[in-house]
Design a protein around this motif. Structure first.
Motif, PDB file in Angstrom:
ATOM      1  N   TYR A  92     -15.976  -2.581  15.443  1.00 20.95           N
ATOM      2  CA  TYR A  92     -15.056  -1.429  16.435  1.00 20.95           C
ATOM      3  C   TYR A  92     -15.124  -0.249  15.810  1.00 20.95           C
ATOM      4  CZ  TYR A  92     -11.165  -2.916  13.603  1.00 20.95           C
ATOM      5  OH  TYR A  92     -10.092  -3.256  12.460  1.00 20.95           O
ATOM      6  N   TRP A  93     -14.957   0.855  16.438  1.00 31.11           N
ATOM      7  CA  TRP A  93     -14.853   2.083  15.712  1.00 31.11           C
ATOM      8  C   TRP A  93     -13.508   2.602  15.781  1.00 31.11           C
ATOM      9  CZ3 TRP A  93     -18.437   4.984  13.561  1.00 31.11           C
ATOM     10  CH2 TRP A  93     -19.779   4.526  13.719  1.00 31.11           C
ATOM     11  N   GLU A  94     -12.942   3.213  14.823  1.00 31.34           N
ATOM     12  CA  GLU A  94     -11.317   3.514  14.916  1.00 31.34           C
ATOM     13  C   GLU A  94     -11.431   5.014  14.239  1.00 31.34           C
ATOM     14  OE1 GLU A  94      -7.825   0.897  13.647  1.00 31.34           O
ATOM     15  OE2 GLU A  94      -8.981   1.184  11.770  1.00 31.34           O
ATOM     16  N   LEU A  95     -10.198   5.700  14.715  1.00 27.20           N
ATOM     17  CA  LEU A  95      -9.866   7.053  14.002  1.00 27.20           C
ATOM     18  C   LEU A  95      -8.859   6.704  13.060  1.00 27.20           C
ATOM     19  CD1 LEU A  95     -10.199   9.441  17.063  1.00 27.20           C
ATOM     20  CD2 LEU A  95     -11.439   9.412  15.065  1.00 27.20           C
ATOM     21  N   ASP A  96      -8.954   7.238  12.004  1.00 24.34           N
ATOM     22  CA  ASP A  96      -7.643   7.034  10.953  1.00 24.34           C
ATOM     23  C   ASP A  96      -7.082   8.562  10.553  1.00 24.34           C
ATOM     24  OD1 ASP A  96      -6.040   6.467   8.954  1.00 24.34           O
ATOM     25  OD2 ASP A  96      -7.624   5.599   7.529  1.00 24.34           O
ATOM     26  N   VAL A  97      -6.129   8.652  11.097  1.00 29.03           N
ATOM     27  CA  VAL A  97      -5.381  10.055  10.465  1.00 29.03           C
ATOM     28  C   VAL A  97      -4.841   9.656   9.136  1.00 29.03           C
ATOM     29  CG1 VAL A  97      -3.805  11.652  11.001  1.00 29.03           C
ATOM     30  CG2 VAL A  97      -5.047  10.805  12.871  1.00 29.03           C
ATOM     31  N   MET A  98      -5.052  10.209   8.298  1.00 25.60           N
ATOM     32  CA  MET A  98      -4.738   9.968   6.859  1.00 25.60           C
ATOM     33  C   MET A  98      -3.984  11.082   6.085  1.00 25.60           C
ATOM     34  SD  MET A  98      -6.722   8.322   3.604  1.00 25.60           S
ATOM     35  CE  MET A  98      -7.385   9.875   3.063  1.00 25.60           C
ATOM     36  N   SER A  99      -2.691  10.808   5.576  1.00 24.89           N
ATOM     37  CA  SER A  99      -1.955  11.671   4.733  1.00 24.89           C
ATOM     38  C   SER A  99      -1.949  11.280   3.361  1.00 24.89           C
ATOM     39  CB  SER A  99      -0.842  11.998   5.275  1.00 24.89           C
ATOM     40  OG  SER A  99       0.177  12.673   4.398  1.00 24.89           O
ATOM     41  N   GLU A 100      -2.538  11.835   2.458  1.00 29.71           N
ATOM     42  CA  GLU A 100      -2.357  11.127   0.994  1.00 29.71           C
ATOM     43  C   GLU A 100      -1.228  11.692   0.453  1.00 29.71           C
ATOM     44  OE1 GLU A 100      -5.741  12.146  -1.593  1.00 29.71           O
ATOM     45  OE2 GLU A 100      -7.163  11.540  -0.187  1.00 29.71           O
ATOM     46  N   GLU A 101      -0.462  10.627  -0.021  1.00 29.80           N
ATOM     47  CA  GLU A 101       0.882  10.870  -0.379  1.00 29.80           C
ATOM     48  C   GLU A 101       1.303  10.090  -1.604  1.00 29.80           C
ATOM     49  OE1 GLU A 101       3.440   9.709   2.589  1.00 29.80           O
ATOM     50  OE2 GLU A 101       2.300  10.778   4.155  1.00 29.80           O
ATOM     51  N   PHE A 102       2.411  10.368  -2.383  1.00 31.34           N
ATOM     52  CA  PHE A 102       2.704   9.984  -3.768  1.00 31.34           C
ATOM     53  C   PHE A 102       3.197   8.465  -3.408  1.00 31.34           C
ATOM     54  CE2 PHE A 102       5.887   8.399  -6.773  1.00 31.34           C
ATOM     55  CZ  PHE A 102       5.175   8.547  -7.863  1.00 31.34           C
ATOM     56  N   GLY A 103       2.567   7.478  -4.208  1.00 32.04           N
ATOM     57  CA  GLY A 103       2.723   6.248  -3.620  1.00 32.04           C
ATOM     58  C   GLY A 103       1.924   5.586  -2.580  1.00 32.04           C
ATOM     59  N   ARG A 104       2.348   5.201  -1.356  1.00 28.96           N
ATOM     60  CA  ARG A 104       1.356   4.495  -0.531  1.00 28.96           C
ATOM     61  C   ARG A 104       1.082   5.657   0.682  1.00 28.96           C
ATOM     62  NH1 ARG A 104       2.522  -1.395   1.615  1.00 28.96           N
ATOM     63  NH2 ARG A 104       0.272  -1.658   2.290  1.00 28.96           N
ATOM     64  N   THR A 106      -0.110   7.605   4.395  1.00 27.98           N
ATOM     65  CA  THR A 106       0.333   7.072   5.639  1.00 27.98           C
ATOM     66  C   THR A 106      -1.013   7.250   6.298  1.00 27.98           C
ATOM     67  OG1 THR A 106       2.435   8.064   5.251  1.00 27.98           O
ATOM     68  CG2 THR A 106       1.475   8.057   7.627  1.00 27.98           C
ATOM     69  N   HIS A 107      -1.043   6.261   7.342  1.00 23.74           N
ATOM     70  CA  HIS A 107      -2.368   6.399   8.166  1.00 23.74           C
ATOM     71  C   HIS A 107      -1.913   5.963   9.765  1.00 23.74           C
ATOM     72  CE1 HIS A 107      -5.326   5.396   5.067  1.00 23.74           C
ATOM     73  NE2 HIS A 107      -4.091   4.665   4.470  1.00 23.74           N
ATOM     74  N   GLU A 108      -2.427   6.671  10.612  1.00 27.97           N
ATOM     75  CA  GLU A 108      -2.189   6.555  11.981  1.00 27.97           C
ATOM     76  C   GLU A 108      -3.467   6.359  12.554  1.00 27.97           C
ATOM     77  OE1 GLU A 108      -0.257   6.454  15.410  1.00 27.97           O
ATOM     78  OE2 GLU A 108       0.716   6.804  13.710  1.00 27.97           O
ATOM     79  N   ARG A 109      -3.866   5.194  13.055  1.00 32.16           N
ATOM     80  CA  ARG A 109      -5.013   4.587  13.453  1.00 32.16           C
ATOM     81  C   ARG A 109      -5.062   4.392  15.006  1.00 32.16           C
ATOM     82  NH1 ARG A 109      -4.228   1.731   8.343  1.00 32.16           N
ATOM     83  NH2 ARG A 109      -6.062   2.201   6.823  1.00 32.16           N
ATOM     84  N   ARG A 110      -6.283   4.479  15.568  1.00 28.07           N
ATOM     85  CA  ARG A 110      -6.408   4.315  16.946  1.00 28.07           C
ATOM     86  C   ARG A 110      -7.942   4.067  17.284  1.00 28.07           C
ATOM     87  NH1 ARG A 110      -5.246   8.061  21.392  1.00 28.07           N
ATOM     88  NH2 ARG A 110      -3.189   8.088  20.466  1.00 28.07           N
ATOM     89  N   ARG A 111      -8.175   2.877  17.732  1.00 26.59           N
ATOM     90  CA  ARG A 111      -9.463   2.289  18.330  1.00 26.59           C
ATOM     91  C   ARG A 111      -9.956   3.359  19.353  1.00 26.59           C
ATOM     92  NH1 ARG A 111      -9.998  -3.988  17.847  1.00 26.59           N
ATOM     93  NH2 ARG A 111      -8.992  -4.400  16.015  1.00 26.59           N
ATOM     94  N   ILE A 112     -11.072   3.356  19.381  1.00 25.21           N
ATOM     95  CA  ILE A 112     -11.744   4.051  20.384  1.00 25.21           C
ATOM     96  C   ILE A 112     -13.057   3.176  20.941  1.00 25.21           C
ATOM     97  CG2 ILE A 112     -11.324   6.274  19.904  1.00 25.21           C
ATOM     98  CD1 ILE A 112     -14.264   6.487  18.773  1.00 25.21           C
ATOM     99  N   GLU A 113     -13.156   3.268  22.325  1.00 27.30           N
ATOM    100  CA  GLU A 113     -14.261   2.446  22.620  1.00 27.30           C
ATOM    101  C   GLU A 113     -15.632   3.021  22.749  1.00 27.30           C
ATOM    102  OE1 GLU A 113     -14.317  -0.491  23.808  1.00 27.30           O
ATOM    103  OE2 GLU A 113     -11.993  -0.833  23.223  1.00 27.30           O
ATOM    104  N   VAL A 114     -16.724   2.371  22.289  1.00 23.37           N
ATOM    105  CA  VAL A 114     -18.187   2.834  22.280  1.00 23.37           C
ATOM    106  C   VAL A 114     -19.112   2.171  23.031  1.00 23.37           C
ATOM    107  CG1 VAL A 114     -19.973   3.524  20.803  1.00 23.37           C
ATOM    108  CG2 VAL A 114     -17.569   4.138  19.942  1.00 23.37           C
TER     109      VAL A 114
END
Length: 130
Positions: A92-104, A106-114
């Motif tokens: 499956y395809w997925e969009l991953d909005v990523m914020s690089e931060e100290f420590g872990r 952050t990811h906000e993920r959303r699958r898209i249909e292809v």
């Protein structure tokens, strides 16, 4: 406090070669911002991998303030495989909005249909000559 984002897309269903357009709204802080388009493989035996990845590159570097928003676009590859699910795994395809931060991070993920594109093969025996 972890970053939080809202991801709005122009649509949820795409075909190979389509442009994926969207907007990210910062709901809570964070540090830097990037969007990845990833083709994921998962199998029932706990195997998972990213088979292909396309990135926007950095959309923002430094602190993110609540209320900031960022438009983005990513091209789905012309040869992109469609999403597929079987009894043994999933692609499956997925969009991953990523914020690089100290420590872990952050990811906000959303699958898209292809969907698959059904191309009509050329008819054999025809000629361009008249």
């Amino acid at each position: 406090m972890s970053a939080r984002f809202e991801l709005d897309l122009d649509r949820e269903r795409y075909t190979p070669g389509d442009m994926i357009r969207g907007k990210i709204v910062v709901l809570e802080g964070g540090d830097s911002l990037e969007v990845l388009l990833e083709y994921n493989e998962e199998a029932e035996d706990d195997y998972s991998a990213v088979a292909a990845s396309v990135s926007t590159g950095p959309l923002h570097a430094g602190d993110l303030a609540t209320g900031m928003s960022f438009d983005f676009e990513l091209a789905l590859p012309e040869d992109a495989f469609p999403n597929y699910r079987s009894g043994h795994g999933e692609l499956y395809w997925e969009l991953d909005v990523m914020s690089e931060e100290f420590g872990r991070d952050t990811h906000e993920r959303r699958r898209i249909e292809v969907d698959a594109v059904h191309r009509t093969p050329p008819v054999s025996g025809t000629s361009a000559r008249s």
